[in-house]
Design an enzyme around this catalytic site. Structure first.
Site, PDB file in Angstrom:
ATOM      1  N   HIS A  82       2.539  31.072  -5.652  1.00  0.00           N
ATOM      2  CA  HIS A  82       2.100  29.941  -6.464  1.00  0.00           C
ATOM      3  C   HIS A  82       3.096  29.730  -7.602  1.00  0.00           C
ATOM      4  O   HIS A  82       3.448  30.665  -8.312  1.00  0.00           O
ATOM      5  CB  HIS A  82       0.708  30.213  -7.044  1.00  0.00           C
ATOM      6  CG  HIS A  82       0.229  29.104  -7.928  1.00  0.00           C
ATOM      7  ND1 HIS A  82      -0.410  27.988  -7.426  1.00  0.00           N
ATOM      8  CD2 HIS A  82       0.317  28.914  -9.263  1.00  0.00           C
ATOM      9  CE1 HIS A  82      -0.701  27.168  -8.419  1.00  0.00           C
ATOM     10  NE2 HIS A  82      -0.267  27.696  -9.549  1.00  0.00           N
ATOM     11  N   ASP A 161     -13.497  25.320 -12.401  1.00  0.00           N
ATOM     12  CA  ASP A 161     -12.198  25.098 -13.042  1.00  0.00           C
ATOM     13  C   ASP A 161     -11.926  23.605 -13.175  1.00  0.00           C
ATOM     14  O   ASP A 161     -11.428  23.145 -14.202  1.00  0.00           O
ATOM     15  CB  ASP A 161     -11.076  25.780 -12.246  1.00  0.00           C
ATOM     16  CG  ASP A 161      -9.716  25.362 -12.789  1.00  0.00           C
ATOM     17  OD1 ASP A 161      -9.446  25.686 -13.962  1.00  0.00           O
ATOM     18  OD2 ASP A 161      -8.957  24.677 -12.086  1.00  0.00           O
ATOM     19  N   ARG A 168     -10.938  20.616 -21.064  1.00  0.00           N
ATOM     20  CA  ARG A 168      -9.817  21.133 -21.872  1.00  0.00           C
ATOM     21  C   ARG A 168      -8.821  20.016 -22.184  1.00  0.00           C
ATOM     22  O   ARG A 168      -8.260  19.955 -23.282  1.00  0.00           O
ATOM     23  CB  ARG A 168      -9.113  22.261 -21.119  1.00  0.00           C
ATOM     24  CG  ARG A 168      -9.904  23.550 -21.094  1.00  0.00           C
ATOM     25  CD  ARG A 168      -9.328  24.527 -20.085  1.00  0.00           C
ATOM     26  NE  ARG A 168      -7.943  24.845 -20.340  1.00  0.00           N
ATOM     27  CZ  ARG A 168      -7.067  25.220 -19.397  1.00  0.00           C
ATOM     28  NH1 ARG A 168      -7.431  25.335 -18.143  1.00  0.00           N
ATOM     29  NH2 ARG A 168      -5.827  25.493 -19.710  1.00  0.00           N
ATOM     30  N   SER A 183      -7.522  29.654 -14.989  1.00  0.00           N
ATOM     31  CA  SER A 183      -7.588  28.423 -14.200  1.00  0.00           C
ATOM     32  C   SER A 183      -6.759  28.580 -12.919  1.00  0.00           C
ATOM     33  O   SER A 183      -7.234  28.311 -11.807  1.00  0.00           O
ATOM     34  CB  SER A 183      -7.062  27.274 -15.068  1.00  0.00           C
ATOM     35  OG  SER A 183      -6.760  26.147 -14.307  1.00  0.00           O
ATOM     36  N   LYS A 187      -8.305  29.615  -8.599  1.00  0.00           N
ATOM     37  CA  LYS A 187      -8.022  28.888  -7.359  1.00  0.00           C
ATOM     38  C   LYS A 187      -7.338  29.797  -6.348  1.00  0.00           C
ATOM     39  O   LYS A 187      -7.579  29.732  -5.153  1.00  0.00           O
ATOM     40  CB  LYS A 187      -7.160  27.663  -7.673  1.00  0.00           C
ATOM     41  CG  LYS A 187      -7.969  26.595  -8.414  1.00  0.00           C
ATOM     42  CD  LYS A 187      -7.139  25.468  -8.970  1.00  0.00           C
ATOM     43  CE  LYS A 187      -6.397  25.833 -10.212  1.00  0.00           C
ATOM     44  NZ  LYS A 187      -6.099  24.781 -11.146  1.00  0.00           N
TER      45      LYS A 187
HETATM   46  N1  URA Z   1      -2.290  24.717 -13.872  1.00  0.00           N
HETATM   47  C1  URA Z   1      -3.609  24.978 -13.664  1.00  0.00           C
HETATM   48  O1  URA Z   1      -4.078  25.006 -12.532  1.00  0.00           O
HETATM   49  N2  URA Z   1      -4.384  25.201 -14.757  1.00  0.00           N
HETATM   50  C2  URA Z   1      -3.913  25.186 -16.011  1.00  0.00           C
HETATM   51  O2  URA Z   1      -4.664  25.422 -16.938  1.00  0.00           O
HETATM   52  C3  URA Z   1      -2.550  24.901 -16.200  1.00  0.00           C
HETATM   53  C4  URA Z   1      -1.751  24.679 -15.106  1.00  0.00           C
END
Ligand code: URA
Length: 433
Positions: A82, A161, A168, A183, A187
């Site tokens: 990632h 999220d 946010r 966050s 995922k």
């Molecule tokens: N990418 C994400 O998935 N979450 C964040 O908070 C920042 C970048």
């Protein structure tokens, strides 16, 4: 439990219990906790942070708020990578092809472009016919058959999220390392891989602008992985200049193919080899040196390119693009940017380079908006290169000629030209295990 008490406890810097955290996430997703209380909680996290234990529980609770993809029917150690997002970052398809060609198992879910950064799924969709949505069964079968599949993330991955991120975004609570780390990791944990390699980008085109911040983010995500019994490593890589020479979807796929043919840009090739080697180590295929030698030979002997062809064909795409890049199509118009000064490119505002590409149509300007698959930029000179007056430093591609003026202006503004050659910066800056 009362949300008031949870907010107060966090504000006082007292560690929250697993039960409190799980209650908080469940309550928010179910609509029992209002946005204003969650906002107050997030702001308290901005100031007080979270302990490693809290973060592990917080992240897992967000992951469990939606589908937890079960990859157990796929044989072997499933690896995923990632990137925290960059400009010209087309590493996924190179790395996935090399790792699978060396016997690794890559079950990968990727995202679309966000702001100035590109996304693997958009890039893949520039390949004629290629599908990025597969059923879970088709995904599993493909990974079992050819060792690799790359698909878009299902919409029910970590919905907590999604909801918290939207909050946010409007409450000035995005740039908190624990919140970013949880966050991203929620995922990744929901996507089911056994081992995850994180590419934490740092520099003018990245979310993290300083090496210190990148280190902290990387370490935080590695800790979350360990708390949740996943193997996680992070590589901190340079994003103070675009990666490779191409920015834009089909242009980047062409560069992926060139790289797997062994003729890719040095920075991109180096980064892909190192990351692919680490993923093979995480797949228990040997020590680092052995794995590096394996991926290097898969690059040199064409096995990586053959694996990319298999991947494209398996996902319904036209595998001939691997031998004939022109099948990716080309924009109707091109425009050469010439420099009016001489010296060296001493810095590139990489985010601004990404925005110039978006201005040409390569990225979205509104949520779910269309993108021009063949639009973008091919750079001929990057940071550290010398330039003479009149040199073509970049070529712009678009289907609408009227876009060139604004994009060329934005691109030129992104460059700093000086008389002294800047100190060169490595592509791989650190490894966090
Ligand atoms: N990418 C994400 O998935 N979450 C964040 O908070 C920042 C970048």
């Amino acid at each position: 439990m009362r949300m008031y008490d949870v907010i107060l406890k966090k504000r006082q810097g007292i560690e929250l219990s697993d039960k409190e955290i799980q209650w908080l996430i469940r309550g928010y997703v179910e609509g029992n906790i209002p946005d204003y209380q969650m906002s107050a909680f997030l702001m308290a996290v901005m100031f007080k942070g979270m302990t490693t234990k809290e973060l592990g529980t917080f992240t897992m609770a967000m992951a469990h708020s939606g589908d937890m993809v079960n990859l157990s029917a796929i044989k072997g150690i499933k690896v995923d990578k990632h990137s925290t997002g960059g400009v010209g970052d087309k590493t996924t398809l190179v790395i996935a092809s090399l790792v699978a060609a060396c016997g690794g198992v890559v079950a990968k879910m990727s995202g679309r472009g966000l702001g100035h950064t590109g996304g693997t799924i958009d890039k893949m969709e520039s390949i004629p016919g290629l599908k990025t949505e597969l059923s879970e069964e088709a995904f599993r079968n493909q990974v079992n058959n050819i060792g690799v599949a790359v698909i878009g993330q299902s919409s029910n991955i970590a919905p907590a999220d999604k909801k918290i991120y939207a909050l946010r975004d409007v409450t000035a609570t995005v740039d908190s390392i624990p919140l970013i780390a949880s966050s991203i990791m929620s995922k990744k944990l929901a996507s089911g891989a056994d081992a995850i390699l994180l590419d934490v980008k740092v520099g003018s085109g990245a979310f993290m602008k300083s090496l210190d911040e990148a280190h902290t983010l990387a370490q935080t995500m590695v800790d979350i992985g360990r708390e949740n019994k996943r193997i996680v490593k992070a590589v901190i890589t340079d994003m103070d200049r675009p990666l490779g020479y191409a920015i834009g979807n089909a242009l980047e796929i062409a560069e992926v193919i060139q790289t797997l043919r062994g003729h890719g840009p040095r920075d991109l090739t180096d980064e892909c080899l190192v990351m692919a080697a680490y993923l093979l180590v995480m797949s228990e295929k040997g020590d680092y040196d052995t794995c590096y030698a394996k991926v290097q030979s898969a690059l040199q002997n064409g096995d990586g390119l053959a694996k990319l062809r298999e991947l494209i064909i398996s996902q319904g795409g036209d595998g001939r693009v691997v031998d004939n890049i022109s099948l990716l199509g080309q924009s109707q118009f091109t425009y050469d940017i010439k420099t009016s000064s001489a010296g060296y490119i001493t810095h590139m505002d990489t985010e601004a380079c990404g925005i110039a590409s978006v201005m040409l149509g390569a990225g979205r300007t509104v949520k779910d908006g269309p993108i021009d698959m063949t639009a973008g930029i091919v750079m001929h000179k990057k940071t550290g290169d010398s330039i003479a007056e009149g040199d073509v430093i970049a070529t712009l591609y678009a289907d609408d000629e009227s876009l060139f003026e604004g994009a060329a202006h934005a691109y030129i503004q992104a460059l700093t030209i000086g008389l002294e050659k800047p100190v060169s910066r490595d592509t791989i800056l650190a490894i966090v295990e």
